[in-house]
Motif scaffolding. Structure first.
Motif, PDB file in Angstrom:
ATOM      1  N   GLU A 186      37.171 -16.673 -15.520  1.00 41.32           N
ATOM      2  CA  GLU A 186      35.733 -17.011 -16.003  1.00 41.32           C
ATOM      3  C   GLU A 186      35.344 -18.580 -15.875  1.00 41.32           C
ATOM      4  OE1 GLU A 186      34.724 -13.062 -18.527  1.00 41.32           O
ATOM      5  OE2 GLU A 186      35.739 -14.832 -19.430  1.00 41.32           O
ATOM      6  N   ILE A 187      36.473 -19.209 -16.276  1.00 45.71           N
ATOM      7  CA  ILE A 187      36.295 -20.807 -16.708  1.00 45.71           C
ATOM      8  C   ILE A 187      35.815 -21.337 -15.441  1.00 45.71           C
ATOM      9  CG2 ILE A 187      36.798 -22.755 -17.422  1.00 45.71           C
ATOM     10  CD1 ILE A 187      38.382 -21.207 -19.533  1.00 45.71           C
ATOM     11  N   SER A 188      36.827 -21.191 -14.350  1.00 41.95           N
ATOM     12  CA  SER A 188      36.704 -21.690 -12.919  1.00 41.95           C
ATOM     13  C   SER A 188      35.880 -21.411 -12.051  1.00 41.95           C
ATOM     14  CB  SER A 188      38.046 -21.325 -12.338  1.00 41.95           C
ATOM     15  OG  SER A 188      38.219 -20.135 -11.854  1.00 41.95           O
ATOM     16  N   GLU A 189      35.149 -20.190 -12.166  1.00 45.17           N
ATOM     17  CA  GLU A 189      33.779 -19.619 -11.555  1.00 45.17           C
ATOM     18  C   GLU A 189      32.713 -20.605 -11.692  1.00 45.17           C
ATOM     19  OE1 GLU A 189      33.042 -15.574 -11.588  1.00 45.17           O
ATOM     20  OE2 GLU A 189      35.134 -15.125 -11.179  1.00 45.17           O
ATOM     21  N   HIS A 190      31.633 -20.985 -10.916  1.00 40.25           N
ATOM     22  CA  HIS A 190      30.674 -21.848 -10.961  1.00 40.25           C
ATOM     23  C   HIS A 190      29.651 -20.810 -11.776  1.00 40.25           C
ATOM     24  CE1 HIS A 190      31.784 -24.457  -8.237  1.00 40.25           C
ATOM     25  NE2 HIS A 190      32.082 -23.850  -7.522  1.00 40.25           N
ATOM     26  N   PRO A 191      29.206 -21.420 -12.865  1.00 40.62           N
ATOM     27  CA  PRO A 191      28.001 -20.731 -13.550  1.00 40.62           C
ATOM     28  C   PRO A 191      26.517 -20.275 -12.486  1.00 40.62           C
ATOM     29  CG  PRO A 191      28.084 -23.040 -14.249  1.00 40.62           C
ATOM     30  CD  PRO A 191      29.071 -22.946 -13.225  1.00 40.62           C
ATOM     31  N   PRO A 192      26.214 -19.348 -13.063  1.00 36.37           N
ATOM     32  CA  PRO A 192      24.789 -18.954 -12.127  1.00 36.37           C
ATOM     33  C   PRO A 192      23.772 -20.152 -11.809  1.00 36.37           C
ATOM     34  CG  PRO A 192      25.074 -17.371 -13.978  1.00 36.37           C
ATOM     35  CD  PRO A 192      25.980 -18.452 -14.301  1.00 36.37           C
ATOM     36  N   ILE A 193      23.817 -21.144 -12.752  1.00 36.76           N
ATOM     37  CA  ILE A 193      22.857 -22.102 -12.447  1.00 36.76           C
ATOM     38  C   ILE A 193      23.224 -22.938 -11.399  1.00 36.76           C
ATOM     39  CG2 ILE A 193      23.832 -23.607 -14.157  1.00 36.76           C
ATOM     40  CD1 ILE A 193      21.022 -24.627 -14.778  1.00 36.76           C
ATOM     41  N   TYR A 194      24.634 -23.296 -11.068  1.00 36.14           N
ATOM     42  CA  TYR A 194      25.219 -24.010 -10.274  1.00 36.14           C
ATOM     43  C   TYR A 194      24.859 -23.366  -8.876  1.00 36.14           C
ATOM     44  CZ  TYR A 194      28.564 -26.399  -7.257  1.00 36.14           C
ATOM     45  OH  TYR A 194      29.020 -27.060  -6.196  1.00 36.14           O
ATOM     46  N   ASP A 195      25.053 -21.981  -8.420  1.00 32.44           N
ATOM     47  CA  ASP A 195      24.328 -21.394  -7.112  1.00 32.44           C
ATOM     48  C   ASP A 195      23.001 -21.832  -7.062  1.00 32.44           C
ATOM     49  OD1 ASP A 195      26.945 -20.571  -6.722  1.00 32.44           O
ATOM     50  OD2 ASP A 195      26.554 -18.318  -7.919  1.00 32.44           O
ATOM     51  N   ARG A 196      22.200 -21.718  -7.993  1.00 32.49           N
ATOM     52  CA  ARG A 196      20.461 -22.017  -7.786  1.00 32.49           C
ATOM     53  C   ARG A 196      20.456 -23.304  -7.366  1.00 32.49           C
ATOM     54  NH1 ARG A 196      17.879 -21.860 -12.926  1.00 32.49           N
ATOM     55  NH2 ARG A 196      17.070 -23.819 -12.429  1.00 32.49           N
ATOM     56  N   LEU A 197      21.442 -24.305  -8.062  1.00 30.39           N
ATOM     57  CA  LEU A 197      20.945 -25.804  -7.860  1.00 30.39           C
ATOM     58  C   LEU A 197      21.535 -26.196  -6.354  1.00 30.39           C
ATOM     59  CD1 LEU A 197      22.184 -27.484 -11.183  1.00 30.39           C
ATOM     60  CD2 LEU A 197      19.884 -27.426 -10.164  1.00 30.39           C
ATOM     61  N   VAL A 198      22.518 -25.635  -5.990  1.00 26.42           N
ATOM     62  CA  VAL A 198      23.273 -25.540  -4.546  1.00 26.42           C
ATOM     63  C   VAL A 198      22.139 -25.185  -3.645  1.00 26.42           C
ATOM     64  CG1 VAL A 198      24.812 -24.798  -2.946  1.00 26.42           C
ATOM     65  CG2 VAL A 198      25.559 -25.382  -5.308  1.00 26.42           C
ATOM     66  N   LYS A 199      21.270 -24.128  -4.033  1.00 28.21           N
ATOM     67  CA  LYS A 199      20.242 -23.785  -3.073  1.00 28.21           C
ATOM     68  C   LYS A 199      19.190 -24.670  -2.988  1.00 28.21           C
ATOM     69  CE  LYS A 199      21.352 -18.748  -3.373  1.00 28.21           C
ATOM     70  NZ  LYS A 199      21.099 -17.619  -3.925  1.00 28.21           N
ATOM     71  N   GLU A 200      18.722 -25.309  -4.249  1.00 23.11           N
ATOM     72  CA  GLU A 200      17.831 -26.102  -4.205  1.00 23.11           C
ATOM     73  C   GLU A 200      17.943 -27.394  -3.695  1.00 23.11           C
ATOM     74  OE1 GLU A 200      16.322 -26.212  -8.360  1.00 23.11           O
ATOM     75  OE2 GLU A 200      15.750 -24.111  -8.326  1.00 23.11           O
ATOM     76  N   ARG A 201      19.082 -27.974  -4.078  1.00 21.48           N
ATOM     77  CA  ARG A 201      19.588 -29.422  -3.792  1.00 21.48           C
ATOM     78  C   ARG A 201      20.540 -29.694  -2.810  1.00 21.48           C
ATOM     79  NH1 ARG A 201      16.639 -32.982  -7.609  1.00 21.48           N
ATOM     80  NH2 ARG A 201      15.314 -31.429  -8.754  1.00 21.48           N
ATOM     81  N   GLY A 202      21.313 -28.677  -2.351  1.00 29.98           N
ATOM     82  CA  GLY A 202      22.328 -28.842  -1.668  1.00 29.98           C
ATOM     83  C   GLY A 202      23.676 -28.883  -2.378  1.00 29.98           C
TER      84      GLY A 202
END
Length: 58
Positions: free
Chosen positions: A5-21
């Protein structure tokens, strides 16, 4: 919380990747390219080889 659970990216990370690369992936890529360029620029092995075959005294 488990290690998985710690090593997985939090949900906000996926959204930021989509928005900012994926800035982290891009940074890693550029860092590897920079290291390769620096390694090549600092590689004096060709100069050392040519010094062995060249003699100013014939």
């Amino acid at each position: 919380m488990s290690t998985a659970e710690i090593s997985e990216h939090p949900p906000i990370y996926d959204r930021l990747v989509k928005e900012r690369g994926d800035v982290l992936a891009e940074t890693r890529k550029v860092a590897k390219q920079t290291q390769a360029q620096a390694r090549q620029a600092l590689d004096w092995s060709a100069v050392r080889r040519s010094q062995r075959t060249f003699s100013a005294f014939g």
